[in-house]
Motif scaffolding. Sequence first.
Motif, short mmCIF file in Angstrom:
data_model
loop_
_atom_site.label_atom_id
_atom_site.label_comp_id
_atom_site.label_asym_id
_atom_site.label_seq_id
_atom_site.Cartn_x
_atom_site.Cartn_y
_atom_site.Cartn_z
N SER A 5 7.47 13.57 -6.73
CA SER A 5 8.87 13.76 -7.15
C SER A 5 9.32 15.15 -6.71
O SER A 5 8.66 16.14 -7.02
CB SER A 5 8.99 13.63 -8.67
OG SER A 5 8.57 12.35 -9.09
N ASP A 43 17.99 10.01 -5.88
CA ASP A 43 18.91 10.03 -7.03
C ASP A 43 19.88 11.20 -6.90
O ASP A 43 19.53 12.25 -6.36
CB ASP A 43 18.15 10.29 -8.34
CG ASP A 43 17.00 9.34 -8.56
OD1 ASP A 43 17.04 8.22 -8.03
OD2 ASP A 43 16.05 9.74 -9.26
N LYS B 3 20.14 5.29 -13.08
CA LYS B 3 18.85 5.33 -13.77
C LYS B 3 18.90 6.39 -14.84
O LYS B 3 19.53 7.45 -14.65
CB LYS B 3 17.68 5.57 -12.81
CG LYS B 3 17.64 6.92 -12.16
CD LYS B 3 16.26 7.23 -11.56
CE LYS B 3 15.90 6.41 -10.36
NZ LYS B 3 14.76 6.96 -9.61
N SER B 5 16.53 8.85 -16.69
CA SER B 5 15.19 9.42 -16.60
C SER B 5 14.86 10.13 -17.90
O SER B 5 15.64 10.97 -18.36
CB SER B 5 15.11 10.41 -15.44
OG SER B 5 15.42 9.77 -14.22
N TYR B 40 12.30 -0.98 -15.20
CA TYR B 40 11.92 0.40 -15.52
C TYR B 40 10.61 0.74 -14.83
O TYR B 40 9.85 -0.16 -14.43
CB TYR B 40 11.83 0.61 -17.04
CG TYR B 40 10.69 -0.12 -17.72
CD1 TYR B 40 10.88 -1.36 -18.31
CD2 TYR B 40 9.43 0.45 -17.79
CE1 TYR B 40 9.84 -2.02 -18.94
CE2 TYR B 40 8.38 -0.21 -18.44
CZ TYR B 40 8.60 -1.45 -19.00
OH TYR B 40 7.56 -2.11 -19.63
N HIS B 62 11.86 5.84 -16.08
CA HIS B 62 13.18 5.71 -15.46
C HIS B 62 13.66 4.31 -15.76
O HIS B 62 13.00 3.32 -15.41
CB HIS B 62 13.09 5.93 -13.94
CG HIS B 62 12.44 7.23 -13.55
ND1 HIS B 62 13.13 8.42 -13.49
CD2 HIS B 62 11.17 7.53 -13.24
CE1 HIS B 62 12.30 9.39 -13.13
NE2 HIS B 62 11.09 8.88 -12.98
N TYR B 64 16.54 1.51 -15.27
CA TYR B 64 17.60 1.14 -14.33
C TYR B 64 18.63 0.22 -14.99
O TYR B 64 18.25 -0.79 -15.60
CB TYR B 64 17.00 0.43 -13.11
CG TYR B 64 16.18 1.34 -12.22
CD1 TYR B 64 14.90 1.73 -12.60
CD2 TYR B 64 16.68 1.82 -11.02
CE1 TYR B 64 14.14 2.58 -11.80
CE2 TYR B 64 15.93 2.67 -10.21
CZ TYR B 64 14.67 3.04 -10.61
OH TYR B 64 13.92 3.88 -9.81
#
Lengths: 106, 106
Positions: A5, A43, B3, B5, B40, B62, B64
Motif C-alpha cells: 500500500s 483510490d 471504499k 477504509s 470487502y 476496505h 466497497y
Amino acid sequence: MIKVSVMYPNKPDARFDHTYYRDKHMPLVKSRMGEACKSYTVDRGLAGGAPDQPATYMAMCHIYCDSVEAFQAGFGPHAKEIMADIPKYTDLTPVIQISEVVVGQR
Amino acid sequence: MIKVSVMYPNKPDARFDHTYYRDKHMPLVKSRMGEACKSYTVDRGLAGGAPDQPATYMAMCHIYCDSVEAFQAGFGPHAKEIMADIPKYTDLTPVIQISEVVVGQR
C-alpha cells in the motif's frame, strides 16, 4: 498474497495530479513490474470518518503480489525509474506498508 | 464506487485478534449491511516500506459500496451493534477514510 500500500498523506497545499497518477504513473509501475504485479487498485481520498473531517490520505494505491520477494524482484530493478516519475504528479512523500491479504474479496 | 477504509494504527502493546476480526467481526459487518456492502477485503500489516520499519497499520479493512449514501444507509442502522463488537478484538481506535475507487482492479 501480499499487497503493498502506497499512501499519500493529505496535506494542505500539497500537489497531486490524480489523472497523471491513474493514466501514466501506475501503468508505468505495472508495465515495469510485469507479472510480479498481479493487479493493482487506485483510490482518491474523499473524506474522513467524521463529518467535515478530511481524508487522511489524498490518494492510495495497493499493488498485489504473490510474496514480498516477488514484489522486490519485480520492483527493485526499476525502482530508480519509478521513483524519478513521482515528482511529475506530487510533492508528497508516501507512507508505504506491506500487508498480508487475509481476505482478498468477499 | 467508493471504499471505506478502516485502518488500525500499529501501536506497541496494542491488542488485535486477527482471527476474530476475519471470522466474526467482518462477517457481522457484511451480514448487517447486506447488499449495501458490495464486497470487502481484510489486510494484516507485515512491515513498513524500509528495512526493519514496522507497518503503519496493524490491520485494515476496505468496504466497497456504490456510494457514500449507500454506505450510510447500510451501516447507520447497525452502527451501534457493530461498534459494540470492536472491543472483542482490539483496544485500538481506527482511522477511517472514504475514497473514490479510481481503479478497481487492473
